[in-house]
Enzyme design. Structure first.
Site, mmCIF file in Angstrom:
data_model
loop_
_atom_site.group_PDB
_atom_site.id
_atom_site.type_symbol
_atom_site.label_atom_id
_atom_site.label_comp_id
_atom_site.label_asym_id
_atom_site.label_seq_id
_atom_site.Cartn_x
_atom_site.Cartn_y
_atom_site.Cartn_z
ATOM 1 N N HIS A 66 2.483 -1.336 -4.386
ATOM 2 C CA HIS A 66 2.432 -1.000 -2.960
ATOM 3 C C HIS A 66 2.730 0.487 -2.823
ATOM 4 O O HIS A 66 3.735 0.893 -2.237
ATOM 5 C CB HIS A 66 3.433 -1.846 -2.170
ATOM 6 C CG HIS A 66 2.774 -2.709 -1.146
ATOM 7 N ND1 HIS A 66 3.125 -2.720 0.172
ATOM 8 C CD2 HIS A 66 1.744 -3.579 -1.254
ATOM 9 C CE1 HIS A 66 2.356 -3.569 0.840
ATOM 10 N NE2 HIS A 66 1.515 -4.106 -0.009
ATOM 11 N N HIS A 121 -9.077 -2.316 -2.973
ATOM 12 C CA HIS A 121 -7.851 -3.112 -2.997
ATOM 13 C C HIS A 121 -8.152 -4.578 -3.280
ATOM 14 O O HIS A 121 -7.401 -5.245 -3.995
ATOM 15 C CB HIS A 121 -7.132 -2.978 -1.650
ATOM 16 C CG HIS A 121 -5.819 -3.688 -1.585
ATOM 17 N ND1 HIS A 121 -4.619 -3.067 -1.856
ATOM 18 C CD2 HIS A 121 -5.505 -4.968 -1.291
ATOM 19 C CE1 HIS A 121 -3.634 -3.932 -1.735
ATOM 20 N NE2 HIS A 121 -4.144 -5.100 -1.385
#
Length: 701
Positions: free
Chosen positions: A310, A245
């Site tokens: 997301h 991430h």
């Protein structure tokens, strides 16, 4: 004392009408009557006068009626007719934005303190459906990861004299112990550590570190060189910093025909080549170096842009994942330079069709079901709605795309465009040794722990509920305004970044690169509730927080300013030039890692491509003289149909700059591009569009 205020509508409630229709579609039978009541549970001692004042704050006497319930006292009002009642509220520790705002309102009353408030909602159902059907309806109203539900029949409600006075207070045992993690173990044990996380005393695991064997071996070698084992704070911190991430290792690591990695070879190199060819006509101001990219708008201003996904959080909690995504990318805008003002939001959703009834699970035992596609769609749309509308940022551009292959995990794109004066002093930022490390905004809780590492892996039975957090756009709006409209232009801080993935562990360490070191005192970090362990404080991703570098001489003025705007700010440490990231807790050193290893110590892995064989059946398209039926069929497809129902939920007029709207023409079709005028005294606009073609890979890999 616990007080419960129940508020009932006295006029037609469109929320109830929408829910009644949704229930009927869900169970295939009409619901004759349905009423929604809002509930506020308040802790603390209150006088009769204060209870009257609270009612005046929360109840509209024209369209609502209410009653107080406390101890053995219940105000008498006529309740709606019902056979069943379902109450849904948040679990302990989950962000409750309605309650937070109510707490602030009550705290402003004369002689009142800011005691805890908890919100919930009751749904009264008048229908002769079975308890099994009621359970289906209850399940559709709540997400067990973040919410609690209670259902009662009319008879049970009468017997119990209503619903319970429930207070979802967080109760944690104080955890100050720091654990040393032995990495001199077998490869199998290291792999388990990376996938499942550090073991707790009871044998359970904390959640994924998302560190593979190569990474853990490199970490082991580093600490063996120091002749000690890492603390849990250090290992958790490295896991956040090295996560896919944060580091985008798949794009950065070498691959067969791209030895420098996909990012440097195809994305960065292409951008640099285009900029070189443009020469003096290059409009890029900042590329690949800050929280957002930036281009020149005119001689006086630059505009920033940032889009992120997301996906995993939205699969677990669609509303929370989506709202956290949009307010998070808003903070990336605040974190560009010394703070750009968010002026446009945009979105992109890839879902399975809403009528897709395929049931998927997170575990092999099929115990933990994934949410339905319809549930995910509704939650994601509502999350971006709440995040944008409540923040006063127009949402002008977006798309929605359907394919059954998104059933396992949706794609949720969120983006923000920002505006910043084109002064070099506002674009460049650098924390200096001796600057105060200041955390601004919300407090730290268990929500969002392992968010960075969780989103770096596939959904599984080990996907932690704590990875899901819910943003508070109201608090963030106040924080945004005081920073970009006041503190920035007063020169009260030297650098700023957001507390997103990895929380303080990433924001402080990233800014520490600017000064070449930092020292943090974790016990100074404001907490939502007591009992958090040092590692939890350090990596929590609780929302609406920014980290700033404030010169010591500017701190008193900065604190006075933000406090006057209702925003909390705390000095939690100091930037240094030691070359190390040091963290202490109550006088004990819990982390001491060289900045070079923390940011650049991860080994590169040689990636190997695998080309899947795709059988392509190319059939001749028959020639037809009348294409009417085909045309009508195409217009009825989900990917052709209008998304007006989505666009109209998002405020695109706030800030007053919308020129070409999301819906245009007599038919109010979705525009291919929108135009926004960011400065109302200038006839210049920002044009936004988008493109998406995921089916391309079906034909060319």
């Amino acid at each position: 004392m616990i007080y419960r205020l129940e508020i009932y509508p006295t006029v037609k409630d469109m929320r109830a009408e929408v829910r009644k229709k949704a229930f009927a579609e869900l169970v295939g039978t009409p619901i004759p009557e349905l009423t929604i009541a809002d509930v506020y549970t308040i802790e603390g001692e209150r006088t009769e006068e204060q209870l009257v004042s609270i009612k005046q704050l929360l109840v509209n006497p024209v369209s609502q009626k209410s009653r107080w319930i406390y101890k053995s006292f219940q105000e008498s009002i006529e309740l709606p007719q019902f056979d069943w009642v379902i109450e849904v509220g948040y679990l302990p520790g989950v962000t409750d934005n309605i309650a937070a705002t109510t707490t602030e309102l009550i705290g402003d009353l004369p002689g009142s303190d800011r005691s805890s408030v908890y919100s919930s909602q009751m749904t009264f159902i008048k229908s002769d459906v079975s308890e099994k059907v009621i359970q289906i309806l209850a399940d559709s109203l709540y997400n067990p990861l973040i919410q609690r539900v209670i259902k009662k029949s009319f008879n049970q409600y009468q017997t119990d004299q209503g619903m319970e006075l429930t207070v979802p207070r967080v109760k944690l045992q104080p955890q100050s112990e720091v654990t040393r993690i032995d990495l001199n173990i077998s490869d199998e044990a290291l792999i388990q550590l990376g996938k499942q996380g550090i073991a707790n005393n009871d044998g359970s695991r904390r959640g994924p570190l998302a560190l593979d064997l190569t990474y853990l071996q490199a970490i082991r070698n580093y600490f063996n060189g120091l002749r000690r084992s890492p603390t849990d704070v250090e290992l958790e911190s490295i896991a956040q910093t090295w996560s896919e991430h944060c580091k985008h290792t798949i794009f950065a690591d070498p691959i067969e025909d791209a030895p420098e990695g996909l990012f440097k070879t195809y994305i960065k190199k292409a951008t640099e080549e285009i900029r070189r060819k443009k020469g003096a006509a290059d409009i890029c101001v900042s590329v690949f170096s800050d929280n957002s990219g930036a281009i020149a708008f005119d001689e006086e201003f630059v505009i920033t842009d940032k889009v992120e996904t997301h996906n995993s959080p939205s699969a677990l909690d669609p509303f929370g994942g989506a709202i956290t995504g949009i307010v998070g990318v808003n903070r990336d805008t605040l974190g560009f330079g010394l703070g750009a003002k968010p002026i446009i939001n945009r979105f992109g959703f890839c879902f399975a069709p809403p009528d897709d009834g395929t049931q998927l699970y997170r575990d092999k035992e099929r115990i933990q079901p994934l949410l339905s596609s319809r549930r995910i769609i509704g939650g994601v749309v509502a999350g971006v709605n709440s995040g944008g509308n409540c923040s006063g940022i127009p949402t002008t551009q977006g798309f929605m795309y359907f394919d059954e292959r998104y059933r396992g995990k949706p794609l949720v794109f969120v983006g923000t465009v920002g505006l910043l004066p084109a002064k070099l002093s506002l674009i460049q930022k650098k924390a200096q040794p001796g600057d105060c490390i200041v955390m601004v905004g919300g407090r730290v809780g268990l929500d969002g722990i392992h968010g960075a590492t969780f989103s770096s892996e596939a959904l599984s039975t080990g996907s932690p509920a704590t990875a899901v957090q819910i943003g508070d756009p109201i608090t963030q709006k106040k924080m945004s305004d005081v920073l970009v409209k006041e503190a920035r232009d007063r020169g009260l801080y030297r650098s700023i970044t957001d507390n997103g993935a990895g929380g303080l562990s990433c924001s402080v360490a990233e800014m520490g690169k600017e000064s070449n070191g930092c020292v943090v005192q974790l016990e100074k970090v404001p907490l939502k509730y007591p009992g958090l362990a040092p590692w939890q404080i350090w990596i929590s991703e609780s929302q609406e927080r920014m980290t700033l570098a404030v010169p010591p001489e500017k701190w008193p003025e900065f604190l006075r300013l933000v406090t006057s705007r209702g925003i909390e700010a705390t000095v939690i440490g100091e930037f240094s030039n030691s070359g190390r990231c040091m963290v202490t807790y109550q006088g004990e050193t819990v982390m001491d890692i060289a900045m070079g290893f923390l940011h650049n110590g991860l080994p590169q892995r040689q990636l190997v491509t695998a080309y899947p064989y795709i059988e392509r059946n190319v059939n001749e398209i028959p020639v037809q003289s009348d294409l009417t039926e085909i045309f009508i069929a195409i217009t009825g497809r989900l990917n052709t149909a209008s998304i007006e129902s989505i666009s109209m939920q998002y405020d695109h007029e706030v800030q007053g700059g919308s020129v070409v709207k999301p819906l245009v023409g007599k038919g109010r079709v979705n525009s291919d591009a929108t135009v926004v005028r960011p400065l109302l005294n200038k006839n210049k606009g920002i044009v936004l569009s988008h493109g998406l073609y995921p089916r391309y890979s079906d034909y060319d890999t």
